[in-house]
Design a protein around this motif. Sequence first.
Motif, PDB file in Angstrom:
ATOM      1  N   PHE A  83     -12.306  10.818  -6.515  1.00 54.75           N
ATOM      2  CA  PHE A  83     -14.194  11.603  -6.651  1.00 54.75           C
ATOM      3  C   PHE A  83     -13.709  12.059  -8.168  1.00 54.75           C
ATOM      4  O   PHE A  83     -15.022  13.315  -7.833  1.00 54.75           O
ATOM      5  CB  PHE A  83     -15.156  12.381  -5.289  1.00 54.75           C
ATOM      6  N   LYS A  84     -12.710  12.815  -8.956  1.00 51.07           N
ATOM      7  CA  LYS A  84     -12.862  13.611  -9.173  1.00 51.07           C
ATOM      8  C   LYS A  84     -13.313  13.410 -10.680  1.00 51.07           C
ATOM      9  O   LYS A  84     -13.484  14.260 -12.272  1.00 51.07           O
ATOM     10  CB  LYS A  84     -11.262  14.317  -9.736  1.00 51.07           C
ATOM     11  N   TYR A  85     -13.283  12.141 -11.253  1.00 52.69           N
ATOM     12  CA  TYR A  85     -13.742  11.633 -12.493  1.00 52.69           C
ATOM     13  C   TYR A  85     -15.510  10.553 -12.430  1.00 52.69           C
ATOM     14  O   TYR A  85     -14.764   9.740 -12.133  1.00 52.69           O
ATOM     15  CB  TYR A  85     -12.583  10.717 -12.924  1.00 52.69           C
ATOM     16  N   LYS A 126     -15.057  14.807 -16.441  1.00 49.84           N
ATOM     17  CA  LYS A 126     -14.702  15.574 -15.650  1.00 49.84           C
ATOM     18  C   LYS A 126     -15.861  15.689 -14.156  1.00 49.84           C
ATOM     19  O   LYS A 126     -16.957  16.729 -14.829  1.00 49.84           O
ATOM     20  CB  LYS A 126     -14.468  16.860 -15.491  1.00 49.84           C
ATOM     21  N   ALA A 127     -16.140  15.417 -12.839  1.00 53.72           N
ATOM     22  CA  ALA A 127     -17.407  15.518 -12.272  1.00 53.72           C
ATOM     23  C   ALA A 127     -17.737  16.967 -11.924  1.00 53.72           C
ATOM     24  O   ALA A 127     -19.087  16.886 -11.759  1.00 53.72           O
ATOM     25  CB  ALA A 127     -16.867  15.043 -11.198  1.00 53.72           C
ATOM     26  N   ASP A 128     -16.629  17.969 -11.858  1.00 53.28           N
ATOM     27  CA  ASP A 128     -17.366  19.545 -12.142  1.00 53.28           C
ATOM     28  C   ASP A 128     -17.322  20.112 -13.575  1.00 53.28           C
ATOM     29  O   ASP A 128     -17.795  21.397 -13.267  1.00 53.28           O
ATOM     30  CB  ASP A 128     -16.330  19.626 -11.472  1.00 53.28           C
ATOM     31  N   ASN A 142     -21.028  21.370 -18.537  1.00 53.95           N
ATOM     32  CA  ASN A 142     -21.739  20.735 -19.233  1.00 53.95           C
ATOM     33  C   ASN A 142     -21.074  19.190 -20.035  1.00 53.95           C
ATOM     34  O   ASN A 142     -19.914  19.113 -19.967  1.00 53.95           O
ATOM     35  CB  ASN A 142     -21.824  21.725 -21.186  1.00 53.95           C
ATOM     36  N   ALA A 143     -21.747  19.284 -21.530  1.00 56.63           N
ATOM     37  CA  ALA A 143     -21.300  17.932 -21.571  1.00 56.63           C
ATOM     38  C   ALA A 143     -20.299  17.348 -22.239  1.00 56.63           C
ATOM     39  O   ALA A 143     -18.883  17.736 -22.551  1.00 56.63           O
ATOM     40  CB  ALA A 143     -22.049  17.214 -23.140  1.00 56.63           C
ATOM     41  N   ASP A 144     -19.836  18.875 -23.282  1.00 52.14           N
ATOM     42  CA  ASP A 144     -18.781  19.506 -24.002  1.00 52.14           C
ATOM     43  C   ASP A 144     -17.749  19.808 -22.881  1.00 52.14           C
ATOM     44  O   ASP A 144     -15.859  19.403 -23.271  1.00 52.14           O
ATOM     45  CB  ASP A 144     -18.811  20.058 -24.778  1.00 52.14           C
ATOM     46  N   ASP A 145     -18.093  20.376 -21.887  1.00 53.79           N
ATOM     47  CA  ASP A 145     -16.974  20.981 -20.834  1.00 53.79           C
ATOM     48  C   ASP A 145     -16.364  19.756 -19.718  1.00 53.79           C
ATOM     49  O   ASP A 145     -15.088  19.263 -20.221  1.00 53.79           O
ATOM     50  CB  ASP A 145     -16.901  21.763 -19.932  1.00 53.79           C
ATOM     51  N   ALA A 146     -17.022  18.742 -19.645  1.00 49.22           N
ATOM     52  CA  ALA A 146     -17.339  17.808 -19.085  1.00 49.22           C
ATOM     53  C   ALA A 146     -16.155  16.536 -19.647  1.00 49.22           C
ATOM     54  O   ALA A 146     -15.621  16.116 -19.110  1.00 49.22           O
ATOM     55  CB  ALA A 146     -18.284  17.188 -18.674  1.00 49.22           C
ATOM     56  N   LEU A 147     -15.738  16.448 -20.756  1.00 51.51           N
ATOM     57  CA  LEU A 147     -15.554  15.137 -21.630  1.00 51.51           C
ATOM     58  C   LEU A 147     -13.831  15.236 -21.450  1.00 51.51           C
ATOM     59  O   LEU A 147     -13.245  16.293 -21.527  1.00 51.51           O
ATOM     60  CB  LEU A 147     -16.366  15.171 -22.997  1.00 51.51           C
ATOM     61  N   LEU A 148     -13.446  14.148 -21.178  1.00 50.40           N
ATOM     62  CA  LEU A 148     -11.993  13.815 -20.835  1.00 50.40           C
ATOM     63  C   LEU A 148     -11.625  13.705 -21.974  1.00 50.40           C
ATOM     64  O   LEU A 148     -10.582  13.724 -22.589  1.00 50.40           O
ATOM     65  CB  LEU A 148     -11.826  13.444 -19.469  1.00 50.40           C
ATOM     66  N   TRP A 149     -12.558  12.694 -22.157  1.00 52.78           N
ATOM     67  CA  TRP A 149     -11.949  11.559 -23.052  1.00 52.78           C
ATOM     68  C   TRP A 149     -12.905  10.353 -23.171  1.00 52.78           C
ATOM     69  O   TRP A 149     -13.295   9.800 -22.211  1.00 52.78           O
ATOM     70  CB  TRP A 149     -10.451  10.126 -22.964  1.00 52.78           C
ATOM     71  N   ARG A 150     -12.422  10.190 -24.765  1.00 52.66           N
ATOM     72  CA  ARG A 150     -13.422   9.485 -25.167  1.00 52.66           C
ATOM     73  C   ARG A 150     -12.982   8.008 -25.762  1.00 52.66           C
ATOM     74  O   ARG A 150     -12.357   8.799 -27.454  1.00 52.66           O
ATOM     75  CB  ARG A 150     -14.677   9.621 -25.780  1.00 52.66           C
ATOM     76  N   LYS A 151     -12.785   6.536 -25.782  1.00 52.80           N
ATOM     77  CA  LYS A 151     -12.115   5.680 -26.582  1.00 52.80           C
ATOM     78  C   LYS A 151     -12.856   4.193 -27.468  1.00 52.80           C
ATOM     79  O   LYS A 151     -13.666   4.186 -26.346  1.00 52.80           O
ATOM     80  CB  LYS A 151     -10.739   5.037 -25.974  1.00 52.80           C
TER      81      LYS A 151
END
Length: 626
Positions: free
Chosen positions: A517-519, A533-535, A538-547
Amino acid sequence: MKRYLYIIGALLLSATALQAQELRFAWLADTHISMKGQAVEDLKLCIRDMNENTRPDFVICAGDITNFGSDEELAFAKELLDALEMPYYAVAGNHDATWSESGCNSVVKTFGYEQFDFSVGGWRFLGCTSGPNMRMAPALTPRSDLVWLGRLEKKEGQKGCIFINHYPMDSSVLNYFDVRKELRRNDVRICLGGHWHRNTILDYGGIPGILGRSSLSNAKQPAGYNIVTIKDGVLEVRERRVFPSSAVTLGPWYSRELLPLAEQDAGEDEFGLPADYPWMRYDVNAQYPRVKEAWRLTEDSDIASGMAGDGGKRIFYACCDGTLRAVSTEGRRLWSAKLPGKIFSTPAFADGIVMVGCADNGLYAFKASNGRLLWKIECGKSVLASPAVHKGRVYFGASDGIFRAAEIRSGKICWTFGGVGAFVENKAFVDDRQVVFGAWDKTLYSLSTESGELMWKWQVKRSSDMYSPASCWPLKSAGRIFVAVPDRRTYVLDAESGEELYFVEGGRESLGISPDFKYIYVKTMHSEAYALKADGRNADDALLWRKRTCLGYDISPTALECDGRMVFVPSDKGNLIALDAADGSLIWAHKISIALVNPMLLSCDRKGGRHIFASTMDGVVVRLDY
């Protein structure tokens, strides 16, 4: 005797005269009727003009009769069309089927048929639906319609056939090449459609095709329709433009002699795909041999919902024709139950019971071991939503504006919430605290799990109901609710208050979550996937990767799945890809079929073998071992 001979002679003379005379019919398309507005006035003008001036032999309605496919709109559209003083024949379009609160049953109930087959002057007219039924996807001529076309036989005295469908018979329809085979076999000389809202000349692999204008008026043109004549084997089309107090027929924009079609080699490969098939082909499977197809079943009906499992012995899935099936994990059919309506609901399993919603207004429960009916909850309208189970209760929405919770063992209603503004088709998120679901009124609802009382409502800030959070299966993690909406954003809300915290650009209706439940994982419409990232703050802080992905343009609302290592991303064209959960890189790709992949079921056996059970909208069911 002389009297009978006279009557027979008169009938023969009449039939001969009919064959010799000009055949003339009106061709309507894309009327998009709602309960009020300019579309209604435009159609009334066209109908009045047909009754008073052009007087065609009959009228063809080539789909998108209504704007939202509701029972009310369909009944109102029929009331308007019934004012015609000549016969009319209608086929459903995507607007009549994709957003149907009745699960596409009301088209049949309202008009009395889903296909038509009639002859006038020796010319045979065939019409059928185009799909997609209830799922946002490219058009797919339903298997039931393909079977119907496949069973037709040539009639005595038949000159040739004219085919009517809402969509163009090109790659706009996923199984276009299969449809074309049946059209050629049935001696179809030309196809008439709509969908593009403008008069258009096309070619479908050697089969002539034309699309007709919408009846709707706009800044450039008034309301209108087309007049089609067939005389001496030549078909001619003229546009009729209708003003409030006058009308004018323009010169012919299309003319063609309806000759038999020439033989044509589609250049099919070993999998039956033609040379012009534009998407991922089956040869991708040879590139990634780690994915093995353990078994495959093919149903005689479309499948438009996902699967449930009992933990290792059985899987359960439903066909659109109302058949609920139990199959062993080794692919052996165990039992089936036939319900009296169509099914678009993903089954749920709990406590030895499998439950599924039906378009006949019921939620049904069966004993998972043998298919014996245990109980039924009767609702006011169709149950298209997928039931969710939690701690001895089943939670589900319906098309009657009521959301219900019931005991799994008995079917006894625990509570109801009657404030839903439109029909529900998704699967609710449920935990000890709240039940969260969307509806086709632009609204996401949160109810108390225990009592059913409303906690909060959140709405999409767009004017059209088509931007509703209604197809996405919402998720919860880190005290937030995640929902992807057709306005191409993923919204993050506070779970307790419903306050919108932030949104991320990209997405439509497909979400997935990691086992811990983390992602949160999201698929976009334009060849992208990303992880949050579930926690995140904001949008920038949450983004882990985009491909970027290899799926291309994709509008499937099917949920993503994750086994902790890989994220499985389904497509609307039968493709499934696996991405590395940590960085989004491609691990493998596999083509199951040519149609939308429904919600999947992941499984791990005692020996550590990993399996994906999946179905596609064209009736294919597989187990993939990876």
